[in-house]
Write a protein that holds these residues in place. Structure first.
Motif, PDB file in Angstrom:
ATOM      1  N   SER A   1       0.834  -1.214   0.000  1.00 50.11           N
ATOM      2  CA  SER A   1       0.000   0.000   0.000  1.00 50.11           C
ATOM      3  C   SER A   1       0.860   1.251   0.000  1.00 50.11           C
ATOM      4  CB  SER A   1      -0.929   0.006   1.226  1.00 50.11           C
ATOM      5  OG  SER A   1      -1.836  -1.062   1.162  1.00 50.11           O
ATOM      6  N   PHE A   2       1.911   1.250   0.818  1.00 52.83           N
ATOM      7  CA  PHE A   2       2.808   2.412   0.899  1.00 52.83           C
ATOM      8  C   PHE A   2       3.446   2.694  -0.462  1.00 52.83           C
ATOM      9  CE2 PHE A   2       7.087   4.133   1.441  1.00 52.83           C
ATOM     10  CZ  PHE A   2       6.794   5.330   2.083  1.00 52.83           C
ATOM     11  N   VAL A   3       3.952   1.654  -1.108  1.00 51.83           N
ATOM     12  CA  VAL A   3       4.611   1.826  -2.412  1.00 51.83           C
ATOM     13  C   VAL A   3       3.602   2.313  -3.455  1.00 51.83           C
ATOM     14  CG1 VAL A   3       5.764   0.598  -4.307  1.00 51.83           C
ATOM     15  CG2 VAL A   3       6.488   0.206  -1.940  1.00 51.83           C
ATOM     16  N   LEU A   4       2.403   1.741  -3.460  1.00 48.21           N
ATOM     17  CA  LEU A   4       1.388   2.162  -4.425  1.00 48.21           C
ATOM     18  C   LEU A   4       1.012   3.628  -4.222  1.00 48.21           C
ATOM     19  CD1 LEU A   4      -0.653   1.547  -6.682  1.00 48.21           C
ATOM     20  CD2 LEU A   4      -2.267   0.893  -4.889  1.00 48.21           C
ATOM     21  N   ILE A   5       0.743   3.998  -2.977  1.00 41.17           N
ATOM     22  CA  ILE A   5       0.350   5.386  -2.687  1.00 41.17           C
ATOM     23  C   ILE A   5       1.473   6.348  -3.038  1.00 41.17           C
ATOM     24  CG2 ILE A   5      -0.235   6.995  -0.817  1.00 41.17           C
ATOM     25  CD1 ILE A   5      -1.727   4.521   0.479  1.00 41.17           C
ATOM     26  N   LEU A   6       2.693   6.011  -2.651  1.00 40.96           N
ATOM     27  CA  LEU A   6       3.839   6.874  -2.953  1.00 40.96           C
ATOM     28  C   LEU A   6       4.018   7.029  -4.466  1.00 40.96           C
ATOM     29  CD1 LEU A   6       6.170   8.511  -1.723  1.00 40.96           C
ATOM     30  CD2 LEU A   6       7.567   6.435  -1.862  1.00 40.96           C
ATOM     31  N   SER A   7       3.839   5.946  -5.204  1.00 44.48           N
ATOM     32  CA  SER A   7       4.010   6.042  -6.658  1.00 44.48           C
ATOM     33  C   SER A   7       2.890   6.869  -7.298  1.00 44.48           C
ATOM     34  CB  SER A   7       4.106   4.649  -7.291  1.00 44.48           C
ATOM     35  OG  SER A   7       2.894   3.947  -7.182  1.00 44.48           O
ATOM     36  N   LEU A   8       1.679   6.794  -6.740  1.00 45.71           N
ATOM     37  CA  LEU A   8       0.584   7.640  -7.251  1.00 45.71           C
ATOM     38  C   LEU A   8       0.840   9.109  -6.950  1.00 45.71           C
ATOM     39  CD1 LEU A   8      -2.487   5.450  -6.257  1.00 45.71           C
ATOM     40  CD2 LEU A   8      -1.854   6.094  -8.597  1.00 45.71           C
ATOM     41  N   LEU A   9       1.316   9.392  -5.740  1.00 43.89           N
ATOM     42  CA  LEU A   9       1.545  10.782  -5.335  1.00 43.89           C
ATOM     43  C   LEU A   9       2.714  11.427  -6.085  1.00 43.89           C
ATOM     44  CD1 LEU A   9       1.002  10.506  -1.462  1.00 43.89           C
ATOM     45  CD2 LEU A   9      -0.605  11.414  -3.169  1.00 43.89           C
ATOM     46  N   THR A  10       3.702  10.614  -6.458  1.00 46.82           N
ATOM     47  CA  THR A  10       4.894  11.151  -7.116  1.00 46.82           C
ATOM     48  C   THR A  10       4.852  11.018  -8.635  1.00 46.82           C
ATOM     49  OG1 THR A  10       6.071   9.049  -6.916  1.00 46.82           O
ATOM     50  CG2 THR A  10       6.351  10.662  -5.115  1.00 46.82           C
ATOM     51  N   GLY A  11       3.977  10.150  -9.142  1.00 52.35           N
ATOM     52  CA  GLY A  11       3.906   9.927 -10.581  1.00 52.35           C
ATOM     53  C   GLY A  11       4.858   8.859 -11.091  1.00 52.35           C
ATOM     54  N   PHE A  12       5.604   8.221 -10.193  1.00 48.74           N
ATOM     55  CA  PHE A  12       6.544   7.170 -10.597  1.00 48.74           C
ATOM     56  C   PHE A  12       5.841   5.811 -10.589  1.00 48.74           C
ATOM     57  CE2 PHE A  12       9.541  10.396  -8.829  1.00 48.74           C
ATOM     58  CZ  PHE A  12      10.196  10.678 -10.016  1.00 48.74           C
ATOM     59  N   LEU A  13       4.793   5.701 -11.379  1.00 46.51           N
ATOM     60  CA  LEU A  13       3.930   4.524 -11.334  1.00 46.51           C
ATOM     61  C   LEU A  13       4.614   3.254 -11.825  1.00 46.51           C
ATOM     62  CD1 LEU A  13       0.696   6.282 -12.518  1.00 46.51           C
ATOM     63  CD2 LEU A  13       1.091   5.281 -10.282  1.00 46.51           C
ATOM     64  N   ILE A  14       5.358   3.349 -12.900  1.00 45.85           N
ATOM     65  CA  ILE A  14       5.992   2.150 -13.437  1.00 45.85           C
ATOM     66  C   ILE A  14       6.969   1.550 -12.427  1.00 45.85           C
ATOM     67  CG2 ILE A  14       7.837   3.353 -14.685  1.00 45.85           C
ATOM     68  CD1 ILE A  14       5.992   0.186 -15.885  1.00 45.85           C
TER      69      ILE A  14
END
Length: 191
Positions: A152-165
């Motif tokens: 969850s932390f990694v998913l949320i962080l990637s959504l917030l930063t735009g580093f989805l891949i």
């Protein structure tokens, strides 16, 4: 529970005690909090489909905070029930799966993203399944590098930063490593 989460949990509970006390005073049950968290995750997933990743990350973060508070509320005010534990587990699976499916839909024309999202989805599901199955056979396998809070932390962080891949790739790799760690854990139990 991972070592990171174990070390953070007492601090989290200390800092969120006023919130939990307030929720108890206004008669919010842990099960209601669990369901409200899922609603936030669904709304966040809708924003993923629309390509509004920052907004999605905020909604999914709030949903996960509700999920983190429900257990503490239940423990603190002696409201733990088997139905609550079951409901929490079921809703956790939806909260894992729906955002990743939304990302798969949004990036459906990007083969690499689609494949890594598929692997993240499989790893997320199998991480939970291997633990549940091993426990049903009498072996506790709460091991692994990427349990639900880390995913969850990694998913949320990637959504917030735009580093989805990168976020989805990390989930894809490390959630499947967690599955292997749990299979090894079960094997070493000698059952």
């Amino acid at each position: 529970m991972s070592q990171i989460i174990k070390s953070i949990k007492p601090i989290w509970e200390e800092k969120t005690t006023p919130i939990v006390d307030f929720l108890y005073r206004i008669n919010v049950s842990p099960n209601i909090l669990t369901v409200v968290g899922l609603v936030f995750v669904f709304v966040g997933s809708f924003f993923i489909i629309k390509g509004m990743f920052l907004v999605a990350g905020i909604f999914i973060l709030i949903g996960n905070l509700c999920d983190a508070l429900d257990g503490y509320l239940a423990r603190k005010y002696n409201q733990q029930t088997l139905m609550g534990a079951f409901l929490d587990s079921v809703i956790d699976r939806y909260s894992d799966i729906i955002p990743i499916l939304s990302l798969m839909y949004y990036f459906k024309n990007d083969d690499i993203f689609f494949i890594s999202s598929s692997l993240a989805l499989i790893g997320s599901y199998m991480t939970s399944y291997t633990r549940a199955r091993s426990e049903s056979l009498g072996v506790e396998c709460k091991v692994g590098i990427m349990e639900r809070p880390e995913r969850s932390f990694v998913l949320i962080l990637s959504l917030l930063t735009g580093f989805l891949i990168y976020g989805v790739g990390i989930i894809a790799i490390f959630s499947n490593i967690t599955v292997i760690q749990r299979v090894i854990c079960f094997y070493k139990s000698g059952k």
